[in-house]
Write a protein that holds these residues in place. Structure first.
Motif, PDB file in Angstrom:
ATOM      1  N   SER A  30       0.807  -1.216   0.000  1.00  0.00           N
ATOM      2  CA  SER A  30       0.000   0.000   0.000  1.00  0.00           C
ATOM      3  C   SER A  30       0.845   1.272   0.000  1.00  0.00           C
ATOM      4  CB  SER A  30      -0.922   0.013   1.223  1.00  0.00           C
ATOM      5  OG  SER A  30      -0.159  -0.013   2.407  1.00  0.00           O
ATOM      6  N   ILE A  31       2.144   1.141  -0.057  1.00  0.00           N
ATOM      7  CA  ILE A  31       2.994   2.341  -0.063  1.00  0.00           C
ATOM      8  C   ILE A  31       2.882   3.011  -1.426  1.00  0.00           C
ATOM      9  CG2 ILE A  31       5.359   3.191   0.027  1.00  0.00           C
ATOM     10  CD1 ILE A  31       5.943   1.136   2.149  1.00  0.00           C
ATOM     11  N   ASN A  32       2.550   4.297  -1.389  1.00  0.00           N
ATOM     12  CA  ASN A  32       2.256   5.023  -2.627  1.00  0.00           C
ATOM     13  C   ASN A  32       3.378   4.920  -3.646  1.00  0.00           C
ATOM     14  OD1 ASN A  32      -0.138   5.843  -1.443  1.00  0.00           O
ATOM     15  ND2 ASN A  32       0.709   7.770  -0.710  1.00  0.00           N
ATOM     16  N   THR A  33       4.551   5.321  -3.221  1.00  0.00           N
ATOM     17  CA  THR A  33       5.673   5.390  -4.145  1.00  0.00           C
ATOM     18  C   THR A  33       6.940   4.952  -3.450  1.00  0.00           C
ATOM     19  OG1 THR A  33       4.657   7.306  -5.230  1.00  0.00           O
ATOM     20  CG2 THR A  33       6.981   6.906  -5.686  1.00  0.00           C
ATOM     21  N   MET A  34       7.728   4.178  -4.163  1.00  0.00           N
ATOM     22  CA  MET A  34       9.056   3.829  -3.676  1.00  0.00           C
ATOM     23  C   MET A  34      10.055   4.206  -4.749  1.00  0.00           C
ATOM     24  SD  MET A  34       8.614   0.438  -1.383  1.00  0.00           S
ATOM     25  CE  MET A  34      10.145   0.862  -0.548  1.00  0.00           C
ATOM     26  N   LEU A  47      16.809  12.333  -7.654  1.00  0.00           N
ATOM     27  CA  LEU A  47      15.993  11.171  -7.962  1.00  0.00           C
ATOM     28  C   LEU A  47      16.620  10.385  -9.108  1.00  0.00           C
ATOM     29  CD1 LEU A  47      13.307   9.547  -7.742  1.00  0.00           C
ATOM     30  CD2 LEU A  47      12.379  11.145  -9.427  1.00  0.00           C
ATOM     31  N   VAL A  48      16.666   9.075  -8.958  1.00  0.00           N
ATOM     32  CA  VAL A  48      17.140   8.194 -10.023  1.00  0.00           C
ATOM     33  C   VAL A  48      15.945   7.522 -10.709  1.00  0.00           C
ATOM     34  CG1 VAL A  48      18.502   6.164 -10.579  1.00  0.00           C
ATOM     35  CG2 VAL A  48      19.313   7.768  -8.822  1.00  0.00           C
ATOM     36  N   ALA A  49      15.077   6.917  -9.894  1.00  0.00           N
ATOM     37  CA  ALA A  49      13.911   6.218 -10.435  1.00  0.00           C
ATOM     38  C   ALA A  49      12.899   6.029  -9.320  1.00  0.00           C
ATOM     39  CB  ALA A  49      14.306   4.861 -11.018  1.00  0.00           C
ATOM     40  N   ARG A  50      11.615   5.935  -9.684  1.00  0.00           N
ATOM     41  CA  ARG A  50      10.594   5.649  -8.699  1.00  0.00           C
ATOM     42  C   ARG A  50       9.519   4.773  -9.330  1.00  0.00           C
ATOM     43  NH1 ARG A  50       9.291  11.613  -8.950  1.00  0.00           N
ATOM     44  NH2 ARG A  50       7.598  11.815 -10.470  1.00  0.00           N
ATOM     45  N   ILE A  51       8.775   4.093  -8.466  1.00  0.00           N
ATOM     46  CA  ILE A  51       7.724   3.199  -8.923  1.00  0.00           C
ATOM     47  C   ILE A  51       6.535   3.342  -7.982  1.00  0.00           C
ATOM     48  CG2 ILE A  51       8.727   1.237  -7.640  1.00  0.00           C
ATOM     49  CD1 ILE A  51       7.720  -0.555  -9.971  1.00  0.00           C
ATOM     50  N   THR A  52       5.356   3.416  -8.557  1.00  0.00           N
ATOM     51  CA  THR A  52       4.152   3.587  -7.749  1.00  0.00           C
ATOM     52  C   THR A  52       3.596   2.227  -7.336  1.00  0.00           C
ATOM     53  OG1 THR A  52       2.602   3.509  -9.588  1.00  0.00           O
ATOM     54  CG2 THR A  52       3.608   5.651  -9.081  1.00  0.00           C
ATOM     55  N   SER A  53       2.604   2.278  -6.463  1.00  0.00           N
ATOM     56  CA  SER A  53       1.961   1.033  -6.039  1.00  0.00           C
ATOM     57  C   SER A  53       1.277   0.344  -7.208  1.00  0.00           C
ATOM     58  CB  SER A  53       0.946   1.318  -4.926  1.00  0.00           C
ATOM     59  OG  SER A  53       0.001   2.284  -5.348  1.00  0.00           O
ATOM     60  N   GLY A  54       0.929   1.125  -8.234  1.00  0.00           N
ATOM     61  CA  GLY A  54       0.299   0.559  -9.422  1.00  0.00           C
ATOM     62  C   GLY A  54       1.282   0.068 -10.456  1.00  0.00           C
ATOM     63  N   GLY A  55       2.565   0.275 -10.177  1.00  0.00           N
ATOM     64  CA  GLY A  55       3.594  -0.208 -11.098  1.00  0.00           C
ATOM     65  C   GLY A  55       4.087   0.809 -12.109  1.00  0.00           C
ATOM     66  N   ASP A  56       3.563   2.029 -12.058  1.00  0.00           N
ATOM     67  CA  ASP A  56       4.055   3.062 -12.964  1.00  0.00           C
ATOM     68  C   ASP A  56       5.457   3.477 -12.554  1.00  0.00           C
ATOM     69  OD1 ASP A  56       0.766   4.538 -13.010  1.00  0.00           O
ATOM     70  OD2 ASP A  56       1.666   3.134 -14.424  1.00  0.00           O
ATOM     71  N   THR A  57       6.301   3.682 -13.544  1.00  0.00           N
ATOM     72  CA  THR A  57       7.699   4.018 -13.273  1.00  0.00           C
ATOM     73  C   THR A  57       8.071   5.366 -13.865  1.00  0.00           C
ATOM     74  OG1 THR A  57       8.432   2.821 -15.241  1.00  0.00           O
ATOM     75  CG2 THR A  57       8.420   1.607 -13.164  1.00  0.00           C
ATOM     76  N   CYS A  95      17.359   4.398  -0.726  1.00  0.00           N
ATOM     77  CA  CYS A  95      15.998   3.951  -0.970  1.00  0.00           C
ATOM     78  C   CYS A  95      15.032   4.908  -0.277  1.00  0.00           C
ATOM     79  CB  CYS A  95      15.826   2.541  -0.433  1.00  0.00           C
ATOM     80  SG  CYS A  95      14.178   1.836  -0.702  1.00  0.00           S
ATOM     81  N   ASN A  96      13.930   5.179  -0.920  1.00  0.00           N
ATOM     82  CA  ASN A  96      12.914   6.084  -0.379  1.00  0.00           C
ATOM     83  C   ASN A  96      11.542   5.441  -0.490  1.00  0.00           C
ATOM     84  OD1 ASN A  96      10.694   8.202  -1.467  1.00  0.00           O
ATOM     85  ND2 ASN A  96      11.903   9.112   0.175  1.00  0.00           N
ATOM     86  N   ALA A  97      10.760   5.641   0.547  1.00  0.00           N
ATOM     87  CA  ALA A  97       9.352   5.233   0.518  1.00  0.00           C
ATOM     88  C   ALA A  97       8.518   6.434   0.898  1.00  0.00           C
ATOM     89  CB  ALA A  97       9.095   4.083   1.487  1.00  0.00           C
ATOM     90  N   PHE A  98       7.520   6.739   0.099  1.00  0.00           N
ATOM     91  CA  PHE A  98       6.623   7.849   0.414  1.00  0.00           C
ATOM     92  C   PHE A  98       5.258   7.291   0.747  1.00  0.00           C
ATOM     93  CE2 PHE A  98       4.979  11.937   0.826  1.00  0.00           C
ATOM     94  CZ  PHE A  98       3.730  11.967   0.230  1.00  0.00           C
ATOM     95  N   HIS A  99       4.874   7.428   2.021  1.00  0.00           N
ATOM     96  CA  HIS A  99       3.557   7.001   2.496  1.00  0.00           C
ATOM     97  C   HIS A  99       3.140   8.003   3.550  1.00  0.00           C
ATOM     98  CE1 HIS A  99       0.292   4.204   2.882  1.00  0.00           C
ATOM     99  NE2 HIS A  99       0.458   4.151   4.184  1.00  0.00           N
ATOM    100  N   ARG A 100       2.530   9.033   3.132  1.00  0.00           N
ATOM    101  CA  ARG A 100       2.182  10.216   3.942  1.00  0.00           C
ATOM    102  C   ARG A 100       3.421  11.060   4.216  1.00  0.00           C
ATOM    103  NH1 ARG A 100      -0.798   6.154   6.621  1.00  0.00           N
ATOM    104  NH2 ARG A 100      -3.012   6.205   6.124  1.00  0.00           N
ATOM    105  N   ILE A 101       4.502  10.434   4.574  1.00  0.00           N
ATOM    106  CA  ILE A 101       5.771  11.150   4.739  1.00  0.00           C
ATOM    107  C   ILE A 101       6.868  10.354   4.048  1.00  0.00           C
ATOM    108  CG2 ILE A 101       5.059  12.171   6.939  1.00  0.00           C
ATOM    109  CD1 ILE A 101       6.905  10.174   8.345  1.00  0.00           C
TER     110      ILE A 101
END
Length: 114
Positions: A30-34, A47-57, A95-101
């Motif tokens: 359920s983490i929005n973006t990693m 930023l190098v790359a990110r991926i959403t919970s839906g798989g968008d990169t 590594c970064n995880a964005f879930h509210r913060i």
């Protein structure tokens, strides 16, 4: 709360490959973006790359065509496959995880020799 632990960094020659892993302490389903960021000496974190919970990169221009981000929700892990590495890719990768913060790992060093 999410703890993130990176691994997979190291020393590699130009043209080589590395795969970074980021293991999360809880489910990432359920983490929005990693994402993956990097910081070279004397430079700002970028930023190098990110991926959403839906798989968008999304990839930075410097990473397009060479790096691939993926996530394995079952293993609570995000990966960054880095191919055709260049000396300018040398940096600490976070590594970064964005879930509210934002949550950050401690970083892993990647050094690419020419």
């Amino acid at each position: 709360q999410v703890q993130l632990v990176e691994s997979g960094g190291g020393l590699v020659q130009a043209g080589g490959s590395l795969r970074l892993s980021c293991a999360a302490s809880r489910s990432i389903f359920s983490i929005n973006t990693m994402g993956w960021y990097r910081q070279a000496p004397g430079k700002q974190r970028e930023l190098v790359a990110r991926i959403t919970s839906g798989g968008d990169t999304f990839y930075a221009d410097s990473a397009k065509g060479r790096f691939t981000i993926s996530r394995d929700n079952a293993k609570n892990t995000v990966y960054l496959q880095m191919n055709s590495l260049k000396p300018e890719d040398t940096a600490v990768y976070y590594c970064n995880a964005f879930h509210r913060i934002d949550y950050w790992g401690q970083g892993t060093q990647v050094t690419v020799s020419s």
